[in-house]
Design a protein around this motif. Structure first.
Motif, short mmCIF file in Angstrom:
data_model
loop_
_atom_site.label_atom_id
_atom_site.label_comp_id
_atom_site.label_asym_id
_atom_site.label_seq_id
_atom_site.Cartn_x
_atom_site.Cartn_y
_atom_site.Cartn_z
N ASP A 177 0.82 -1.21 0.00
CA ASP A 177 0.00 0.00 0.00
C ASP A 177 0.85 1.26 0.00
O ASP A 177 0.45 2.29 -0.54
N SER A 178 2.06 1.17 0.58
CA SER A 178 2.89 2.36 0.66
C SER A 178 4.36 2.00 0.79
O SER A 178 4.71 1.08 1.53
N ILE A 179 5.20 2.72 0.07
CA ILE A 179 6.65 2.68 0.26
C ILE A 179 7.10 4.14 0.30
O ILE A 179 6.93 4.88 -0.67
N GLU A 180 7.65 4.55 1.43
CA GLU A 180 7.99 5.97 1.63
C GLU A 180 9.38 6.11 2.23
O GLU A 180 9.93 5.16 2.80
N TYR A 181 9.90 7.32 2.13
CA TYR A 181 11.15 7.63 2.82
C TYR A 181 10.87 7.76 4.31
O TYR A 181 9.82 8.25 4.74
N SER A 182 11.80 7.31 5.14
CA SER A 182 11.75 7.54 6.58
C SER A 182 13.02 8.27 6.99
O SER A 182 13.86 8.59 6.15
N ARG A 183 13.18 8.52 8.25
CA ARG A 183 14.33 9.32 8.70
C ARG A 183 15.67 8.66 8.39
O ARG A 183 16.64 9.31 8.04
N GLY A 184 15.71 7.33 8.48
CA GLY A 184 16.99 6.66 8.27
C GLY A 184 17.01 5.69 7.12
O GLY A 184 17.97 4.95 6.95
N GLY A 185 15.96 5.69 6.33
CA GLY A 185 15.91 4.73 5.22
C GLY A 185 14.56 4.74 4.55
O GLY A 185 14.09 5.78 4.08
N LEU A 186 13.89 3.59 4.57
CA LEU A 186 12.61 3.45 3.90
C LEU A 186 11.59 2.77 4.82
O LEU A 186 11.96 2.02 5.71
N ARG A 187 10.34 3.08 4.56
CA ARG A 187 9.24 2.49 5.33
C ARG A 187 8.26 1.84 4.36
O ARG A 187 7.85 2.45 3.36
N VAL A 188 7.87 0.60 4.64
CA VAL A 188 6.82 -0.07 3.88
C VAL A 188 5.63 -0.24 4.80
O VAL A 188 5.79 -0.54 5.99
N ALA A 189 4.43 0.00 4.26
CA ALA A 189 3.23 -0.08 5.09
C ALA A 189 2.13 -0.83 4.36
O ALA A 189 2.03 -0.78 3.13
N GLU A 190 1.32 -1.52 5.12
CA GLU A 190 0.16 -2.22 4.58
C GLU A 190 -1.06 -1.85 5.42
O GLU A 190 -1.01 -1.85 6.66
N LEU A 191 -2.15 -1.51 4.74
CA LEU A 191 -3.39 -1.10 5.39
C LEU A 191 -4.45 -2.17 5.21
O LEU A 191 -4.67 -2.66 4.10
#
Length: 299
Positions: A177-191
């Motif tokens: 559902d989402s792949i975004e930048y985070s403070r130290g790398g990347l964040r993947v999220a599922e809703l």
């Protein structure tokens, strides 16, 4: 003779043939669905692989099985929970409702005239051989492998598929559902949405299914990208968030290797598994299909 449509040899025949011809691919969503019903999840994987087949390769069994797979897929679009989930995920409400109305109608047409209706609808572009076009798949694999910025790839592509080859040779694929930048790398999220938040909080099957799907995405991504966080979000049918869980990507990927890959192996297998003991058969799309169709379609 099979007591239920989902256990009929026609579905096993087309599923086995598709897996022989395709890479094959195992979607992360089907890995999650396995926690609800192993057999239904196997059938869902079949339809992701039938695009590698041609009509000329199908015998009576395989054609009848493909018709049933498509009928179940189209009926699923009319489920209230599917419509609600699509809207909460941000999809166009008009499109979701339109498909919910037309999907079951097309399913009935498919089942009305054996394989004749399927061939006609296939010619007119109403349905296809499978959920994935092989040429589009190969092109998307190339784009993913060549991507240098996963966030830009995810935002730019119409079908931002990610994938990784499993030890047994098949491909685990999907679109988070989402792949975004985070403070130290990347964040993947599922809703995920649920009408029963109390069961999700108790780590019921709905929770395990969602965790397995997110774990599959995480396992794919950690091979290539500096993933910092994996996030699982649950909302109720009103769109209110009631649970957010954050995982260390390396830990979740290891969990998938211990638990999810065995599920994926089963889904990639040429032989279908037995139905789950506690499968929710009353709400299953295959229950809409009269077993008489498979008997009459094969003489």
């Amino acid at each position: 003779m099979a007591k239920r449509v989902c256990e009929h040899r026609a579905l096993a025949a087309v599923g086995s043939l598709a897996r022989k011809k395709a890479p094959p691919v195992v979607p992360a969503s089907s890995i999650g669905s396995w926690y609800w019903c192993r057999l239904k999840a196997w059938h869902s994987v079949s339809l992701f692989n039938t695009g590698w087949l041609s009509l000329e390769e199908l015998g009576e069994d395989e054609l009848a099985g493909l018709v049933v797979l498509w009928a179940a897929e189209l009926w699923k679009k009319g489920r209230e929970r599917i419509i609600t989930g699509r809207i909460i995920h941000g999809e166009n409400a008009s499109d979701a409702i339109s498909e919910a109305l037309t999907g079951p109608q097309i399913a009935e047409v498919l089942l009305r005239e054996d394989g004749k209706a399927f061939k006609k609808l296939l010619e007119n572009g109403v349905v296809s051989m499978g959920l994935i076009d092989p040429r589009e798949y190969e092109e998307q694999v190339r784009k993913y492998n060549e991507a240098t910025d996963i966030v830009e790839y995810f935002r730019r592509e119409e079908w931002p598929m990610i994938g990784r080859r499993a030890p047994r040779g098949y491909m685990v694929i999907g679109v988070p559902d989402s792949i975004e930048y985070s403070r130290g790398g990347l964040r993947v999220a599922e809703l995920k949405t649920s009408s029963k938040p109390w069961l999700v909080r108790r780590h019921s099957r709905s929770y395990l299914a969602a965790k397995a799907q997110l774990a599959a995405y995480t396992w794919i991504l950690v091979e290539k990208w500096p993933l910092e966080e994996a996030v699982l979000v649950f909302k109720d049918v009103a769109g209110r968030t009631f649970l957010v869980e954050r995982f260390v990507p390396e830990d979740l990927a290891e969990w998938f290797e211990r638990n999810g890959l065995t599920v994926a192996d089963e889904l990639a297998s040429l032989e279908p598994p037995r139905p789950s003991d506690r499968a929710p058969c009353r709400s299953c799309e295959y229950g809409n299909i009269d077993p008489v169709f498979l008997r009459t379609s094969q003489g």
